[in-house]
Design an enzyme around this catalytic site. Structure first.
Site, PDB file in Angstrom:
ATOM      1  N   LYS A   1      36.498  36.737  -5.407  1.00 49.53           N
ATOM      2  CA  LYS A   1      36.868  38.154  -5.538  1.00 49.53           C
ATOM      3  C   LYS A   1      38.356  38.377  -5.242  1.00 49.53           C
ATOM      4  O   LYS A   1      38.886  39.462  -5.452  1.00 49.53           O
ATOM      5  CB  LYS A   1      35.990  39.016  -4.624  1.00 49.53           C
TER       6      LYS A   1
ATOM      7  N   THR B   1      29.483  46.596  -9.731  1.00 44.79           N
ATOM      8  CA  THR B   1      29.076  47.995  -9.910  1.00 44.79           C
ATOM      9  C   THR B   1      30.015  48.924  -9.150  1.00 44.79           C
ATOM     10  O   THR B   1      30.125  50.098  -9.470  1.00 44.79           O
ATOM     11  CB  THR B   1      27.633  48.229  -9.418  1.00 44.79           C
TER      12      THR B   1
ATOM     13  N   LYS C   1      31.606  52.807  -9.978  1.00 42.89           N
ATOM     14  CA  LYS C   1      31.614  53.945  -9.044  1.00 42.89           C
ATOM     15  C   LYS C   1      33.017  54.529  -8.923  1.00 42.89           C
ATOM     16  O   LYS C   1      33.201  55.752  -8.927  1.00 42.89           O
ATOM     17  CB  LYS C   1      31.086  53.493  -7.673  1.00 42.89           C
TER      18      LYS C   1
ATOM     19  N   LYS D   1      34.899  44.987  -1.634  1.00 44.00           N
ATOM     20  CA  LYS D   1      34.253  43.776  -2.151  1.00 44.00           C
ATOM     21  C   LYS D   1      33.756  42.951  -0.987  1.00 44.00           C
ATOM     22  O   LYS D   1      34.425  42.860   0.044  1.00 44.00           O
ATOM     23  CB  LYS D   1      35.266  42.915  -2.925  1.00 44.00           C
ATOM     24  N   ARG D   2      32.595  42.311  -1.146  1.00 44.52           N
ATOM     25  CA  ARG D   2      32.223  41.277  -0.196  1.00 44.52           C
ATOM     26  C   ARG D   2      33.362  40.257  -0.151  1.00 44.52           C
ATOM     27  O   ARG D   2      33.970  39.943  -1.173  1.00 44.52           O
ATOM     28  CB  ARG D   2      30.944  40.585  -0.647  1.00 44.52           C
TER      29      ARG D   2
ATOM     30  N   HIS E   1      22.170  36.814 -11.679  1.00 47.60           N
ATOM     31  CA  HIS E   1      23.269  37.592 -11.108  1.00 47.60           C
ATOM     32  C   HIS E   1      24.518  36.783 -10.811  1.00 47.60           C
ATOM     33  O   HIS E   1      25.490  37.348 -10.302  1.00 47.60           O
ATOM     34  CB  HIS E   1      22.814  38.271  -9.813  1.00 47.60           C
TER      35      HIS E   1
END
Length: 839
Positions: free
Chosen positions: A575, A674, A678, A569-570, A378
């Site tokens: 990110k 993901t 969505k 987002k975390r 991952h």
């Protein structure tokens, strides 16, 4: 602000929610009252709203139980191959509404509660989110469970029943404060304890080598108590099982000197054993080499493998007699999928069981192990890869260290035979990292001990083969595959956005819920005025509902006609929430001098893991909001909000309301994502880099229908070779310089002017993720967004192209590929008979 329409009457018309037949509604009301009066309230006179929720949950659960039992009977009769999905995280969210959707009970329950004078949404809000995950990895596992059940696969999810899930996040004076998530304090109506399947797990001890094999002695035992949760498929009467283990101390205390003080202390020491399942570790994409975490990883693996072996040996429903002893058949009946390296201990543990307990020869046991296990990677971030100190292993799991050493010895012999004299390759491919403190590389263990290794988006899988696992790919290319992530359309469309689901169903029918590829046929409606109008109307209704929610829960007044530009987002540097911050500051500076741009609402969501920089990024976001939201010149033309305590349930409200989805990680760092899928499915357009699944989203919807900007992976690599110098961009771009100077000079923190000096220093001198390099292109891309948003019809046409391109991103497609290409199983859309059907 005027409230949106009451949902009750409108929902009754939505066919995807199931029919509310008179008999159905009457039966539900009767069962509801039965549970309320006899199961819950009993000798109390007054029922609380929580009592009503539990009565409804038990009523819906009644519809699951018969299907659950029949499904297990079905599996024992057919004896299919079973897949075991082992994950340290399952981010399930709420269960009630999802169960109603999958059993076609939603409208009937809605009507029953309405007739009883209750509000369905109020009851649903009583349910605690099962937040047993940090983010994408745990939510992916939850989507996969839904798809495995919907595709008729004999599947089991195995994990830990954390007493405290992902922490409750509060924002206090702009700072993140963590509180314990006591999600079980009122009980959980969806789980069933199964003490009859309790299993012992052994830690510490020492090994004794005898002529008849190896024995582990003087161990500490912790008991694993399973709790089962039913996982219903979509309207196929299949109900699979998620089994989560809870740690319990054994009752037999070792009391050398029995006295009251010793007894009391022994009882208190039970907590040490039970701490294993106490709390979810809050860091993802960051490895912490803590003993408790390794204990958790072995705990779930040991208990799960005991369960797998027990089920393999027994073939009759309700029987405990051993009927199968030939372990060569194990890979034909069992597939084990490792969700990242966290359950990597399954490989040495399976070897221990086969060699030490079942007395198989090493070579035969190893062949069985490799053909049974498969590994999903991952991340490519070096700091996220698990590397456990050998000393810790030796102390906690001495037999497993011996097994890992033997696996490594044989593995390196094979490498040396294939690449004679290549000592560098031997060193790079070893499971044991030398130099300084010896460590076990868990990703290497997973690759060597599995028959399949997959990334989670095509670009990610290519990067694994080209860089991170290049040596392993060259040696065993047949192992490496791609399985692009997906999301379940049941939760992420039908449940969270029924208005949009109904607009789609009116055009193409309801079969798309099981076969998302059918959304492609929406392309023919891209110029249909009525369809464009319907899509835009649903979006506006969702925005209005979300605005009301924000006003009620966050006391922020939002302009529902502004563009909702959302980043979920975390918090992590890769990110690039910081890039979004720079955009907001530049947008603010421009707005002070011009009124030409569109009104903008920018909600940020997601918790920070427990490290300093992430928390400082949250503080910067809240500081920007404090200035921008209180500037009378700006008014409601720009709002910046950090929504605290992000949960699956909050995502289900926010995602259908989004206009623009921020997917702006540095190319080559996001494995897949993901959240991007969505947002796309729910009618948001994406602004993003060519990273993770964004690449495939652009292929499916057409790159012209996304706002793509920034460096590609090759550009990032070239910049690394050349050298990234943030100062050059700072000096060349006046708007960037102004934004950085404002942060550094205390414009957003007047009481503490140097509050953000560390963040500025990081961006200027230590930024691995090259925020400044993409700033200019990002701002230009945002201008294109601005221009298109002023033309609602053209905007909505692009939305339709995006929804039509979502078929690939169903987790049903992902799981179908896992089943056929890794597990050797065949999905089916056939229904099994319901409990009240005659077989």
């Amino acid at each position: 602000m005027s409230k949106p329409l009451s949902d009750h009457d409108r929902k009754k018309q939505i066919s995807v929610r199931g029919l509310a037949g008179v008999e159905n509604v009457t039966e539900l009301k009767q069962n509801f009252n039965r549970h309320l009066h006899f199961t819950l309230v009993k000798d109390r006179n007054v029922a609380t709203r929580r009592d009503y929720y539990f009565a409804l949950a038990h009523t819906v659960r009644d519809h699951l139980i018969g299907r659950w039992i029949r499904t297990q009977q079905h599996y024992y009769e057919k004896d299919p191959k079973r897949v075991y999905y082992i994950s340290l995280e399952f981010y399930m969210g709420r269960t009630l509404q999802n169960t109603m959707v999958n059993l076609a009970l939603e409208n009937a329950c809605d009507e029953a509660t309405y007739q009883l004078g209750l509000d369905m949404e109020e009851l649903q809000d009583m349910e605690e989110d099962a937040g047993l995950g940090n983010g994408g990895l745990g939510r992916l596992a939850a989507c996969f469970l839904d798809s495995m059940a919907s595709l008729g696969l004999a599947a089991y999810g195995y994990g830990i029943r954390y007493e405290f899930g992902i922490f409750n996040q509060k924002i206090v004076n702009g700072w993140q404060v963590e509180e314990a998530d006591d999600w079980l304090r009122f009980g959980n109506p969806w789980e069933k304890a199964r003490p009859e399947y309790m299993r012992p797990v052994h830690f510490y001890g020492r090994t004794e080598h005898h002529p008849d094999g190896v024995k582990l002695v003087d161990t500490q035992v912790v008991l694993a108590l399973p709790y089962d949760t039913p996982i219903p498929g979509y309207r196929n009467n299949i109900v699979n099982t998620m089994r989560l283990w809870s740690a319990k101390a054994p009752c037999d205390f070792n009391l050398k000197d029995f006295n009251v003080g010793g007894y009391i202390q022994a009882v208190l020491d039970r907590n040490l054993a039970e701490n294993i399942s106490r709390v979810l570790y809050p860091n993802d994409n960051f490895f912490e080499g803590k003993e408790l975490r390794l204990k958790q990883e072995y705990f779930v693996v040991s208990a799960t493998l005991q369960d797998i072996i027990r089920r393999f040996k027994v073939s009759k429903f309700g029987s405990r007699e051993i009927a199968r002893t030939d372990f060569s058949k194990l890979p034909d009946k069992v597939a084990i999928q490792l969700n990242d390296t966290h359950p990597a201990m399954a490989i040495p543990e399976l070897m221990r069981v086969l060699v030490d307990e079942e007395k198989l020869e090493w070579e035969k046991a190893w062949d069985i192990c490799v053909r049974t296990c498969a590994y999903t990677n991952h991340t490519v971030l070096p700091e996220a890869l698990e590397r456990w100190p050998v000393d810790l292993f030796a102390h906690l799991l001495p037999r497993h260290l011996e097994i890992v050493y033997e696996i490594n010895r044989r593995h390196l012999e094979r490498v040396a035979a294939k690449y004679p004299g290549d000592n560098g390759r031997l060193c790079r491919m070893s499971l044991i990292e030398e130099g300084g403190q010896k460590r076990i590389n868990m990703a290497h263990l997973c690759i060597v001990g599995s028959h399949a290794v997959n990334g989670v988006a095509q670009i990610h899988s290519d990067i694994l083969k080209a860089t991170v696992f290049k040596d392993f790919y060259e040696m065993e290319p047949h192992k490496f595959q791609n399985k692009t992530n997906g999301i379940t359309p049941r939760r992420w469309l039908v449940m969270c956005n029924p208005g949009l689901a109904e607009v789609i169903a009116e055009r193409i029918g309801e079969d798309f819920i099981r076969d998302l590829d059918q959304l492609q046929s929406l392309r023919k409606y891209v110029n249909d005025e009525a369809f464009i109008r319907d899509i835009a109307k649903v979006k506006q209704e969702n925005k209005l509902k979300f605005s009301v929610h924000l006003e009620e829960h966050y006391k922020v007044k939002i302009n529902p006609n502004s563009m909702f530009d959302i980043q979920v987002k975390r918090i992590h540097e890769y990110k690039r929430q910081l890039l979004n911050c720079l955009h907001i500051i530049t947008y603010y500076n421009r707005k002070l001098n011009s009124s030409n741009s569109i009104p903008l609402t920018v909600p940020f969501m997601q918790a920070a893991p427990g490290y300093h920089t992430a928390k400082m990024i949250i503080r910067l976001i809240t500081a920007i909001g404090e200035v921008v939201n209180n500037d009378p010149v700006i008014g409601d033309r720009l709002k910046v909000i950090f929504l605290e305590n992000y949960r699956v349930t909050l995502a289900e409200r926010a995602i259908p309301a989004a206009d623009l989805s921020e997917q702006i990680s540095t190319a080559g760092t996001e494995a897949s994502g993901t959240g991007n899928m969505k947002f796309m499915l729910n009618g948001a357009l994406t602004i993003g880099t060519m990273d993770g699944a964004n690449v495939e989203m652009a292929e499916e919807a057409g790159e012209d229908n996304l706002f793509i900007f920034g460096m590609r992976v090759d550009d990032v690599d070239a910049l690394d070779m050349k050298g990234y110098h943030a100062e050059a961009y700072y000096n060349r771009l006046p708007e960037l310089k102004q934004a950085i100077d404002q942060i550094a000079g205390g414009f957003f923190s007047p009481k503490q002017p140097d509050l953000f000096k560390e963040i500025v220093n990081m961006m200027m001198h230590h930024d691995r993720f090259k925020v400044f390099a993409d700033y200019e292109d990002y701002m230009k891309c945002q201008e294109k967004v601005n221009a298109l948003y002023k033309n609602p019809k053209e905007w909505t046409k692009k939305v339709i192209y995006n929804i039509a391109g979502c078929g690939k991103f169903s987790s049903d497609r992902t799981i179908t590929q896992y089943a056929r290409e890794i597990w050797g199983m065949e999905p089916t859309l056939e229904k099994i008979p319901a409990p009240d059907d005659k077989i």
